[in-house]
Write a protein that holds these residues in place. Structure first.
Motif, PDB file in Angstrom:
ATOM      1  N   GLU A 773      84.348  34.155  94.658  1.00 59.99           N
ATOM      2  CA  GLU A 773      83.263  32.972  94.781  1.00 59.99           C
ATOM      3  C   GLU A 773      80.999  33.951  93.730  1.00 59.99           C
ATOM      4  OE1 GLU A 773      83.342  34.044  98.851  1.00 59.99           O
ATOM      5  OE2 GLU A 773      84.443  33.454  96.993  1.00 59.99           O
ATOM      6  N   LYS A 774      81.350  35.121  93.754  1.00 59.52           N
ATOM      7  CA  LYS A 774      80.543  36.069  93.217  1.00 59.52           C
ATOM      8  C   LYS A 774      80.224  36.430  92.276  1.00 59.52           C
ATOM      9  CE  LYS A 774      78.678  34.791  97.121  1.00 59.52           C
ATOM     10  NZ  LYS A 774      77.009  33.895  97.255  1.00 59.52           N
ATOM     11  N   VAL A 775      81.676  36.533  91.460  1.00 59.26           N
ATOM     12  CA  VAL A 775      81.992  36.705  90.484  1.00 59.26           C
ATOM     13  C   VAL A 775      81.001  36.166  89.358  1.00 59.26           C
ATOM     14  CG1 VAL A 775      83.717  37.509  88.131  1.00 59.26           C
ATOM     15  CG2 VAL A 775      84.078  37.851  90.484  1.00 59.26           C
ATOM     16  N   PRO A 776      81.005  35.409  88.871  1.00 58.31           N
ATOM     17  CA  PRO A 776      79.901  34.880  87.512  1.00 58.31           C
ATOM     18  C   PRO A 776      77.986  34.931  87.930  1.00 58.31           C
ATOM     19  CG  PRO A 776      81.528  33.225  88.303  1.00 58.31           C
ATOM     20  CD  PRO A 776      81.404  33.904  89.708  1.00 58.31           C
ATOM     21  N   TRP A 777      77.610  35.354  86.814  1.00 56.63           N
ATOM     22  CA  TRP A 777      76.270  35.837  86.721  1.00 56.63           C
ATOM     23  C   TRP A 777      75.485  35.044  87.484  1.00 56.63           C
ATOM     24  CZ3 TRP A 777      75.798  40.846  87.131  1.00 56.63           C
ATOM     25  CH2 TRP A 777      76.437  42.082  86.342  1.00 56.63           C
ATOM     26  N   GLU A 778      76.011  34.007  87.189  1.00 55.27           N
ATOM     27  CA  GLU A 778      74.988  32.231  87.819  1.00 55.27           C
ATOM     28  C   GLU A 778      75.107  32.429  89.075  1.00 55.27           C
ATOM     29  OE1 GLU A 778      77.391  32.152  85.449  1.00 55.27           O
ATOM     30  OE2 GLU A 778      76.773  31.996  83.040  1.00 55.27           O
ATOM     31  N   THR A 779      75.849  32.923  89.279  1.00 54.12           N
ATOM     32  CA  THR A 779      76.488  32.687  90.842  1.00 54.12           C
ATOM     33  C   THR A 779      75.136  33.592  92.178  1.00 54.12           C
ATOM     34  OG1 THR A 779      78.434  31.843  91.108  1.00 54.12           O
ATOM     35  CG2 THR A 779      78.165  32.526  93.208  1.00 54.12           C
ATOM     36  N   GLU A 780      74.226  33.231  92.530  1.00 54.12           N
ATOM     37  CA  GLU A 780      73.530  34.627  93.265  1.00 54.12           C
ATOM     38  C   GLU A 780      73.976  35.277  93.973  1.00 54.12           C
ATOM     39  OE1 GLU A 780      69.151  34.551  95.444  1.00 54.12           O
ATOM     40  OE2 GLU A 780      70.395  32.434  95.708  1.00 54.12           O
ATOM     41  N   PHE A 781      73.795  36.621  94.095  1.00 56.25           N
ATOM     42  CA  PHE A 781      74.847  37.865  94.843  1.00 56.25           C
ATOM     43  C   PHE A 781      73.096  38.589  95.778  1.00 56.25           C
ATOM     44  CE2 PHE A 781      77.827  40.699  95.004  1.00 56.25           C
ATOM     45  CZ  PHE A 781      78.297  39.546  96.597  1.00 56.25           C
ATOM     46  N   LEU A 782      71.961  38.210  96.926  1.00 62.04           N
ATOM     47  CA  LEU A 782      71.356  39.129  96.677  1.00 62.04           C
ATOM     48  C   LEU A 782      71.662  40.289  96.741  1.00 62.04           C
ATOM     49  CD1 LEU A 782      70.051  36.610  99.549  1.00 62.04           C
ATOM     50  CD2 LEU A 782      69.224  36.591  96.675  1.00 62.04           C
ATOM     51  N   MET A 842      82.607  38.097  81.470  1.00 59.16           N
ATOM     52  CA  MET A 842      83.650  37.092  82.725  1.00 59.16           C
ATOM     53  C   MET A 842      82.908  38.086  83.546  1.00 59.16           C
ATOM     54  SD  MET A 842      85.590  36.261  81.392  1.00 59.16           S
ATOM     55  CE  MET A 842      86.562  36.101  79.504  1.00 59.16           C
ATOM     56  N   GLY A 843      81.437  38.177  84.374  1.00 56.56           N
ATOM     57  CA  GLY A 843      80.814  38.392  85.671  1.00 56.56           C
ATOM     58  C   GLY A 843      81.152  39.894  86.094  1.00 56.56           C
ATOM     59  N   ARG A 844      80.685  40.133  87.087  1.00 58.07           N
ATOM     60  CA  ARG A 844      80.885  40.887  88.128  1.00 58.07           C
ATOM     61  C   ARG A 844      81.368  40.969  88.489  1.00 58.07           C
ATOM     62  NH1 ARG A 844      77.463  37.797  90.583  1.00 58.07           N
ATOM     63  NH2 ARG A 844      75.017  37.555  90.521  1.00 58.07           N
ATOM     64  N   THR A 845      81.531  43.176  88.112  1.00 61.96           N
ATOM     65  CA  THR A 845      82.466  43.886  88.369  1.00 61.96           C
ATOM     66  C   THR A 845      82.689  44.968  89.536  1.00 61.96           C
ATOM     67  OG1 THR A 845      82.066  45.684  86.736  1.00 61.96           O
ATOM     68  CG2 THR A 845      83.453  44.155  85.863  1.00 61.96           C
ATOM     69  N   GLY A 846      81.527  45.390  90.134  1.00 67.07           N
ATOM     70  CA  GLY A 846      81.027  46.189  91.002  1.00 67.07           C
ATOM     71  C   GLY A 846      80.642  47.375  90.936  1.00 67.07           C
ATOM     72  N   LEU A 847      80.680  47.594  89.490  1.00 71.54           N
ATOM     73  CA  LEU A 847      80.524  48.888  88.981  1.00 71.54           C
ATOM     74  C   LEU A 847      79.295  49.341  87.518  1.00 71.54           C
ATOM     75  CD1 LEU A 847      80.879  52.279  89.291  1.00 71.54           C
ATOM     76  CD2 LEU A 847      82.648  51.868  87.631  1.00 71.54           C
ATOM     77  N   ARG A 848      78.290  49.568  87.519  1.00 75.79           N
ATOM     78  CA  ARG A 848      77.730  49.575  86.636  1.00 75.79           C
ATOM     79  C   ARG A 848      77.520  50.905  85.629  1.00 75.79           C
ATOM     80  NH1 ARG A 848      71.127  48.910  88.031  1.00 75.79           N
ATOM     81  NH2 ARG A 848      72.073  50.737  89.937  1.00 75.79           N
ATOM     82  N   GLY A 849      77.085  50.722  84.727  1.00 72.33           N
ATOM     83  CA  GLY A 849      77.304  52.220  83.670  1.00 72.33           C
ATOM     84  C   GLY A 849      79.065  51.770  82.888  1.00 72.33           C
ATOM     85  N   ARG A 850      78.858  52.706  81.709  1.00 67.96           N
ATOM     86  CA  ARG A 850      79.547  52.928  81.027  1.00 67.96           C
ATOM     87  C   ARG A 850      80.774  53.282  81.413  1.00 67.96           C
ATOM     88  NH1 ARG A 850      81.713  57.072  78.235  1.00 67.96           N
ATOM     89  NH2 ARG A 850      79.732  58.173  78.653  1.00 67.96           N
TER      90      ARG A 850
END
Length: 1017
Positions: A773-782, A842-850
């Motif tokens: 439920e927290k994958v979409p960027w539109e959903t707030e994930f503090l 497609m939303g969050r993956t839990g990891l930033r960068g390349r």
């Protein structure tokens, strides 16, 4: 239909016709065979040989014949070349009056397998005579000359004279393999020849187990269908050593070897009765026919001395006597005028010459003098006999000239060596010495080739030594001594005298080379008489020479001998048993009297053949023509046992573990297909019921909506508390959730799963956990303020964005547009860019960068899906569950466990991906680009990949390239340009199935391709 099935090589159809009552005796006619041979495969070697025969006949003919080009006597001529001249032509040359004419096209013949005669479909002239004696033989030969294995096996199973047919097929295939230029075809012919030899062995084994006497009759029975030859003769001409070495055949040869004598007689008894034949009346020798009064008196003596074993040992005693007398004359009694002993030698040799002439002119099969001469000189021992006789004649000529008496003795002495070498042929009958003689003959070939290597070192060292030591030696004999003779003796330890100057002495050499009995002195000081040649150099040359010859070359010769011994030893017994027949046949037809008494037998033969004109006949023990009734009964018995053999073969094949596994696998596949079909049928009926139920619910809902609306309009009830009904357009369509799911299926997974695996691949980085439920960027994930950042270092730094564990955004990159040659536009439209970094659509993956990808933002890949229809041996498309089966081109890295489509990332400005370039040769790249342009797009969008991050992700374009025709030129070019030489990359055609070891993302693409063509998946 049958003719078309034969020409197009459809063994299943041929087998079906035969099982449903097709009569080959009515099908195989002169016209049919002519049509079959006119439609031979042009690439077939037999077709080339047939055309060569036709061309030679046209050159000899003064006019062009009005008949069709190919006639059966042309086929018979080529077949006789393959089978051997000992056979009669299988198809006679027709006369002009009864030459057959093909009046009805054979391919349009309609075969009625219910029993209607096929002769009514042919129109013949009154003079047309059917030539075929064995229609199965004719079809078998036609299949064999084209190397059609399955067809030949089916037809051979229908044959009558099956042992002779199998051996004839082996002979034809071995002869064709010698002339076949294609290595693969030649190996296939040899393998098929070996298979037919095993079939002949199998049937003969069955016959021998049932009845030894009848089985041995099959060996020497004259087969009219195969050119009036015998099974034994066919096996010998084909060099089928395994067949000839069979125990039953060896038992038959042993029986022939002992003649009418019992094989239980000891050899000492035979020799004792040879020296004192009156002992025959004592019963010391037992005969095979043990009936009383069967062999008595003079008949007993005749039977004893006509036995080949007795004739052989009498000739051995005679030959040893001849050698002893020859040696005595050479060493003791060689007078200027020949003595009586020498005259006896001349008489003895004359009897040997007469015997050799008898062997040369003995022609029971009427092959002709030229063919008999070729056959005679093909034997090594006959060549040795002729050489020894000619050398004796030369020595005798010199001996009779007074001035050449001593040279004549020298020549006769050398001739004595050749007569002694002839003794080895006598030892071939021994089971102990015979195989060793075969090994010695093979090793002599090794020595012959080894001498070429040895001559290089001997001559090179000899010339160098002679040039260094001796100055201008003019005597040829001493040059030969210094260059060849002394160098050769050095190998065996005899060192040259002046190699180092230690043993230098003027008394042992001639300074000017004038003394014919002394070598010329080496280079020396004329004042101090000391050698001046470089001794250090000659010693070094000698050491190197001994190193290479004594250690290297001699050990190489020993290794060659060892290899030859091991190679021949495995088959020595078979080779000896095979060659044993020649010795038995020679002494079986040899006159019983030994030389020189054999002259009486030769005189009797001369009167019989020349004066009385009585033709020569082969002994019935080796070639016997049976009566028709007896032959028919024997062939029927052979057919019965052949059926037993084929049933045993089928049973053994079924009992093999590999066959059992294959049968179980096929049954499991059948069960899986049936279960899947039942599931599809069940799911289809369930879907129909659900659709019907949904339609009924929709109709009920519309009815309730109308009722509520009518009641409201009538003033019944209030607006408050009224049930809210779903809009009609939503009810009539699909569920919104299902619509979103369908849309997600087109784009990938709505909530990517693989891109949220906690452990990032090929690293120790752990992602921040992200629930669905927290994958979409539109959903707030503090708490998702500072997930891990990872950009891996790669070898190809020029082809990737800046790396490092820095949080500074890549300011030099332009997103959502073409950035130079790099396409940073997404297939899903405009994506968000936050704080200088692009966001995964497609939303969050839990990891930033390349991550381990090359680019920030979309990393575009191309997946070409190259497919073709899977076909069986006859070219028909394979099916599973009624659906056609596809094959797809896949690749695999050496370190990977899964296969993959031949696609991947593209270099900037390039069309083809790097992985595809690795498996395609460079000259085919432009053609493949055009194939991509003509292909069908099956998917375009996001790929749920474990390497995706919040700021870098993979998008792919899947293009289907399908080859519907197996004879497509582009498909053949593609197969020929596949690069399979890279050991780190494998490429193959894989059957499309959901169970193949393929990456999950690639399976989804492959499923879409299968659905596109309605194929099995």
């Amino acid at each position: 239909m049958m003719t078309a099935a034969l020409i197009s090589n459809k063994p299943e159809f041929v087998k079906l016709f035969l099982e449903n009552g097709l009569r080959l005796k009515e099908f195989v006619t002169w016209d049919t065979l002519l049509y079959l041979y006119k439609n031979l495969d042009p690439s077939c070697l037999f077709h080339c040989k047939l055309q060569k025969v036709l061309a030679e006949e046209l050159e000899r003919a003064a006019y062009v014949p009005p008949v069709p080009a190919v006639q059966m006597h042309h086929v018979a001529q080529v077949l006789r070349e393959l089978l051997g001249d000992f056979t009669q032509p299988l198809y006679p040359r027709p006369r002009s009056s009864d030459r057959p004419r093909l009046l009805l096209p054979v391919p349009h013949i309609r075969i009625n397998v219910q029993g209607v005669s096929l002769r009514s479909l042919y129109k013949r002239s009154s003079g047309h005579v059917t030539f075929t004696m064995d229609p199965v033989r004719d079809l078998l030969i036609w299949a064999i000359v084209q190397n059609r294995r399955e067809l030949a096996e089916i037809i051979w199973a229908q044959s009558q004279d099956c042992i002779a047919a199998a051996l004839a097929c082996s002979k034809i295939l071995k002869e064709l393999s010698k002339e076949e230029e294609d290595t693969d075809s030649s190996e296939e012919m040899l393998a098929l020849a070996d298979q037919f030899e095993h079939r002949a062995i199998g049937v003969f084994t069955e016959c021998y187990r049932k009845d030894e006497e009848r089985a041995q009759k099959l060996l020497i029975r004259v087969s009219e269908a195969w050119g009036k030859t015998t099974c034994l003769q066919l096996a010998l001409e084909a060099k089928d050593m395994k067949f000839v070495s069979h125990g039953g055949i060896q038992a038959f040869l042993t029986k022939v070897w002992w003649g009418q004598l019992s094989v239980d007689n000891g050899l000492w008894r035979v020799i004792l009765c040879m020296l004192a034949f009156p002992l025959l009346s004592t019963g010391l020798i037992s005969f095979r026919d043990r009936r009383p009064q069967a062999v008595r008196g003079l008949a007993r003596v005749r039977a004893f001395f006509n036995a080949p074993v007795v004739i052989f040992h009498l000739n051995i005693l005679s030959y040893f006597s001849f050698l002893c007398l020859f040696a005595y004359v050479l060493m003791v009694d060689f007078q200027p005028s020949p003595s009586w002993c020498e005259h006896l030698i001349y008489l003895w040799l004359f009897s040997l010459v007469c015997e050799e002439l008898r062997q040369l002119l003995y022609d029971p099969d009427e092959c002709g003098l030229a063919k008999m001469a070729v056959l005679y000189f093909s034997d090594f021992w006959n060549k040795l006999d002729i050489a020894a006789i000619l050398l004796f004649i030369a020595g005798l000529t010199c001996r009779l000239i007074p001035g050449l008496l001593y040279p004549g003795r020298i020549v006769l002495s050398l001739d004595f060596i050749m007569f002694c070498l002839r003794l080895m042929h006598i030892f071939t009958v021994s089971k102990t010495l015979g195989p060793k003689i075969i090994i010695v003959k093979r090793m002599m070939k090794d020595v012959f080739f080894f001498l070429f290597l040895l001559a290089v070192w001997v001559v090179s060292f000899g010339v160098a030594k002679q040039a260094i030591l001796i100055h201008n030696e003019s005597r040829v004999d001493w040059i030969f001594r210094g260059v060849v003779y002394q160098s050769y003796l050095t190998i065996f330890g005899q060192m040259p005298t002046y190699i180092d100057g230690v043993n230098f002495s003027l008394d042992q050499c001639s300074p000017n080379g004038t003394d014919p009995y002394k070598p010329k002195c080496p280079e020396s000081d004329s004042t101090h008489h000391q050698p001046i040649f470089p001794q250090w150099l000659t010693v070094i040359l000698l050491c190197l020479y001994l190193l290479f010859t004594n250690i290297l070359l001699l050990n190489l010769l020993i290794a060659m001998f060892n290899y030859t011994f091991q190679q021949v030893q495995e088959h020595t017994d078979q080779i000896w048993k095979f060659q044993r027949h020649d010795l038995i046949e020679e002494y079986h037809g040899r006159p019983p009297a030994p030389p020189p008494f054999i002259l009486l037998s030769h005189l009797h033969l001369f009167i019989k053949r020349v004066i009385l004109k009585i033709p020569a006949k082969r002994h019935k023990q080796l070639k016997n023509k049976l009566e028709k009734n007896e032959e028919a009964a024997l062939l029927s018995w052979e057919i019965y046992l052949k059926e037993n053999y084929l049933q045993n073969i089928q049973y053994q094949q079924k009992q093999r573990p590999e066959q059992k596994i294959q049968d179980i696998s096929s049954r499991v596949d059948t069960m899986v297909d049936l279960l899947e079909m039942d599931r599809l049928k069940g799911s289809g009926s369930m879907e129909q019921r659900l659709a019907s139920l949904e339609e009924q619910v929709a109709q009920t809902t519309r009815a309730l909506h109308w009722v509520v609306k009518t009641l409201r309009n009538g003033g019944l009830g209030s607006e408050e508390g009224a049930p809210t009904l779903a809009p009609q357009k939503v009810l009539e369509g699909q569920d919104p959730e299902l619509d979103r799911g369908q849309k997600a299926e087109d784009l990938g997974d709505a909530y990517h799963i693989n891109a949220r695996h906690l452990l990032y691949p090929n690293s120790t980085v752990v992602r921040f956990p992200v629930p669905n439920e927290k994958v979409p960027w539109e959903t707030e994930f503090l708490i998702y303020d500072d997930p891990p950042f990872y950009s891996a270092d790669r070898k190809d730094k020029d082809l990737m964005d800046p790396t490092g564990d820095t949080l500074d955004p890549p300011l030099s990159i332009t997103f959502n547009a073409m950035d130079g040659f790099i396409d940073r536009q997404s297939h899903h439209g405009i994506y968000m860019v936050r704080k200088g970094f692009p966001l995964n659509p497609m939303g969050r993956t839990g990891l930033r960068g390349r991550g381990s990808l090359s680019r920030f933002g979309p990393n575009h890949t191309l997946q070409p899906v190259v497919t073709r229809w899977r076909r069986n041996q006859d070219g028909a498309i394979c099916r599973r569950s009624i659906k056609k089966v596809l094959e797809v081109l896949v690749v695999k890295h050496a370190l990977s466990e899964h296969w993959a489509l031949p696609g991947g990332s593209q270099e900037p400005g390039e069309v083809l991906p790097r992985k595809l370039k690795q498996v395609l040769q460079k000259e085919f790249w432009p053609s493949f680009k055009s194939l991509l342009e003509q292909g069908t797009q099956v998917y375009k969008g996001y790929v749920d990949d474990p390497r995706n991050t919040d700021n870098a992700w993979i998008e792919t374009l899947a293009v289907s390239i399908h080859f519907p025709d197996q004879s497509s030129v582009e498909l053949k070019r593609l197969n020929s340009h596949l690069n399979t030489s890279d050991p780190g990359m494998s490429v193959r055609w894989q059957v499309v199935d959901k169970r193949i070891p393929l990456y999950t993302n690639h399976k989804a693409i492959l499923q879409k391709v299968a659905a596109l063509f309605g194929a099995h998946y």
